[in-house]
Design an enzyme around this catalytic site. Structure first.
Site, PDB file in Angstrom:
ATOM      1  CE  LYS A 181     -23.447   3.980   3.578  1.00  0.00           C
ATOM      2  NZ  LYS A 181     -23.566   4.783   2.347  1.00  0.00           N
ATOM      3  CE  LYS A 280     -24.291  11.623  -0.141  1.00  0.00           C
ATOM      4  NZ  LYS A 280     -23.618  10.375  -0.532  1.00  0.00           N
TER       5      LYS A 280
HETATM    6 MG    MG Z   1     -25.572   6.988  -0.739  1.00  0.00          MG
END
Ligand code: MG
Length: 391
Positions: A181, A280
């Protein structure tokens, strides 16, 4: 034929009917995470999830809603999903005749947004269908692989040295692809430190919309690190600025949050907003839509991969089945169970192989068994909605 699923219809291997469904149970659960997960949007210390449990005769089908407790990833929450399912989706499920999960999606056309709520009911229907037909979800979807390549996501760390240490431990566990991240001030020097320590690993970054187009010059500095991709650097609902940024960078951009429907994928690819898509199922309203995005990307030779939302073993089984489709050519974020939880709610453990893969379950439906004792232990609320036309 498997592998050639048309957009609106699943080819059935027998004539059993999905309707009627006897009941729908909603369970809220709370599972402590092995280590907190920090992104540019905040820290999560436990996974709170909503499960949908459908019963039909002797069959039980599971779905997992990936909405969070707060509105961080998108506008949905566990509370909003629960409301949407009870108020709008249960009446459709019980009141309409349907033979396929895709038919359910078509019937939800009047409900805008709320993709995560719709998806978890749709996914539970896929599980029911697989169990009715004694076929694995992977096969139902047209999956071709027996194992899927996975990587691991590493949250924000307080120093480059700490990040390198975390990456090192995941590499030692056998992960072949690392995603970190990033956010402003936690980017170039952090990635440089990883590259210095591990020049050849498969590495990618995810910004969760932490930048704006004004940061284009800064983000261009990431080009020197040979990253697989930069995920969602700009606005969570943006396509146009991403297209402008992609022109400036040699590293492929990958969209996650911005892609909520097959139409978003088509538009993004048409204007050059990305070169890779993270799929997703919860974000895009379920498996049927995921499959449509996958098919479009395959036609256009655009790689896709399967993202993760800290799912329990139930959601993990869905992700692994989805990632078994042939267009998922990049490693997914569906890491091994022990990366997330000390005790999962399924009886098997998704363990990493020496090839940085997870096996695709071949049992009926999602192919994993729920550990009812473990599930009860983490349940914080239960509500059952019965199909009144049957009682
Ligand atoms: Mg992502």
């Amino acid at each position: 034929m498997q592998g050639s699923l048309a957009h609106d219809e699943v080819v059935r291997t027998n004539s059993a009917e999905l309707s009627p469904i006897d009941s729908l149970e909603l369970r809220e659960i709370r599972l402590p995470l092995v280590s907190p997960s920090e992104t540019s949007l905040g820290v999560e210390r436990e996974n709170q999830a909503l499960l949908v449990i459908l019963r039909k005769g002797g069959i039980t089908g599971y779905g997992e809603c990936v909405a969070g407790i707060d509105r961080w990833f998108n506008e949905e929450t566990i509370a909003s999903a629960k409301y949407t399912i009870q108020t709008y989706l249960a009446p459709i499920l019980f009141g309409q005749h349907m033979t396929t999960p895709s038919a359910f999606i078509a019937l939800t056309k009047g409900i805008r947004g709320n993709n995560m709520a719709v998806a978890c009911v749709e996914m539970a229907l896929w599980d029911v269908l697989g169990k009715m037909e004694d076929t694995s979800l992977s096969k139902l979807l047209g999956g071709k692989k027996e194992e899927v390549e996975v990587g691991v996501g590493v949250g924000l760390q307080s120093s480059p040295a700490k990040l390198v240490g975390a990456v090192d431990s995941y590499l030692k566990e056998g992960y072949g692809r690392i995603k970190v991240k990033i956010k402003p001030s936690y980017d170039v020097e952090y990635v440089r430190a990883i590259r210095k320590a591990f020049p050849d690993i498969k590495l990618q970054v995810d910004a969760n919309s932490a930048y704006t187009l004004d940061d284009a010059k800064h983000l261009k500095r990431l080009d020197e690190f040979n990253l697989l991709l930069i995920e969602q650097p700009l606005g969570h609902d943006d396509l146009v600025d991403h297209a402008r940024l992609q022109k400036e960078l040699s590293t492929p951009l990958c969209l996650d949050e911005s892609i909520r429907a097959p139409e978003d994928a088509r538009k993004a690819l048409e204007i050059g907003a990305c070169k890779i898509i993270n799929i997703k199922a919860g974000r895009v309203r379920g498996l049927q839509r995921s499959k449509e995005i996958h098919d479009l990307c395959m036609k256009l030779r655009v790689p896709v991969w399967c993202g993760g939302m800290l799912e329990t073993g139930i959601g993990r089984a869905f992700n692994v089945a989805l990632a078994s489709l042939p267009g998922f050519t990049l490693p997914g974020d569906t890491s091994a169970s022990k990366r997330y939880f000390k005790r999962d709610i399924i009886t098997m453990e998704f363990a990493l192989t020496t090839r940085s893969t997870l096996p695709v379950p071949d049992g009926p439906g999602i192919g994993v068994e729920v550990d009812s004792e473990a599930l009860d232990a983490v349940t914080v609320s239960r509500t059952t909605v019965k199909n009144e036309s049957l009682h």
